[in-house]
Design an enzyme around this catalytic site. Structure first.
Site, PDB file in Angstrom:
ATOM      1  N   LEU A 134      -7.215  -4.942  -3.841  1.00  0.00           N
ATOM      2  CA  LEU A 134      -6.109  -4.748  -4.886  1.00  0.00           C
ATOM      3  C   LEU A 134      -6.181  -3.379  -4.836  1.00  0.00           C
ATOM      4  O   LEU A 134      -7.240  -2.701  -4.856  1.00  0.00           O
ATOM      5  CB  LEU A 134      -6.397  -5.556  -6.022  1.00  0.00           C
ATOM      6  CG  LEU A 134      -6.477  -6.986  -5.881  1.00  0.00           C
ATOM      7  CD1 LEU A 134      -6.944  -7.552  -7.547  1.00  0.00           C
ATOM      8  CD2 LEU A 134      -5.365  -7.593  -5.639  1.00  0.00           C
ATOM      9  N   CYS A 164     -12.926   0.480   0.407  1.00  0.00           N
ATOM     10  CA  CYS A 164     -13.148   0.402  -1.020  1.00  0.00           C
ATOM     11  C   CYS A 164     -13.901   1.355  -1.744  1.00  0.00           C
ATOM     12  O   CYS A 164     -14.361   1.416  -2.894  1.00  0.00           O
ATOM     13  CB  CYS A 164     -12.857  -0.972  -1.551  1.00  0.00           C
ATOM     14  SG  CYS A 164     -11.558  -1.814  -1.028  1.00  0.00           S
TER      15      CYS A 164
END
Length: 204
Positions: A134, A164
């Protein structure tokens, strides 16, 4: 909510189109959801650190305006961009993140798989390995960017980064668990769950 499915599109023009849409929208603009695939590209968030790219590659690196560190997009991955008026929906960013994660979890559950959240690490995981990422930007109460779900892709480029920002984080895909549906079919299934968690809210 208007749904657009343009297929495989280059990353940077799509990002610029999201920016333009968000800048130009007003209270009468309907929300939109874009479901796409991208050619191979790394994207680095606003506070992203270049050292999370571990190897020199031919894959372009685009510095962008979402939160988070570095991630990879490529063919075989479902990417969803949610261009929502959060004020109109009465949503805060944390609530939106929770709903995005739940839509992914519900979609993956359709294949008999147990996907979960991980505290302090946005995204969705199966057995501790990341299957969906996300990243959001909110401007003037409106969101853009969104989510990505690994379906059937070459995962090698993930090994050339700290995904990430997490060193050693394993990245997986639905194909690893026997899912035979391709990205288009998975996107259709994910769309149902996104529309359920983000129902239509008419503009004023």
């Amino acid at each position: 909510m208007i749904v657009r499915r343009p297929g495989r599109v280059p990353y940077e023009p799509t990002w610029r189109a999201m920016q333009d849409f968000t800048t130009q929208r007003d209270a009468s603009t309907p929300d939109e959801l874009w479901l796409v695939e991208h050619p191979p590209v790394y994207t680095l968030g606003q506070a992203g650190k270049a050292e999370h790219l571990l190897h020199v590659t031919d894959i372009p690196l685009v510095k962008i305006d979402r939160g988070g560190q570095i991630t990879y997009h490529g063919p075989g991955q479902v990417v969803g961009y949610l261009l929502l008026d959060l004020h109109r929906r009465g949503l805060k960013v944390r609530e939106m993140v929770n709903l995005l994660e739940q839509a992914l979890i519900d979609c993956i559950a359709d294949y008999g798989l147990d996907a979960r959240r991980k505290d302090g690490a946005p995204g969705v995981y199966i057995d501790g390995a990341k299957v969906a990422a996300l990243g959001l930007r909110v401007k003037n109460g409106c969101s853009y960017h969104g989510l990505s779900l690994n379906v059937d892709m070459d995962l090698t480029p993930f090994t050339w980064i700290n995904p990430c920002g997490y060193s050693g984080l394993q990245t997986i895909q639905l194909k690893d668990f026997g899912v035979t549906e391709g990205p288009e079919d998975v996107a259709t299934r994910l769309l149902v769950h996104l529309q359920r968690h983000f129902p239509d809210v008419p503009p004023t």
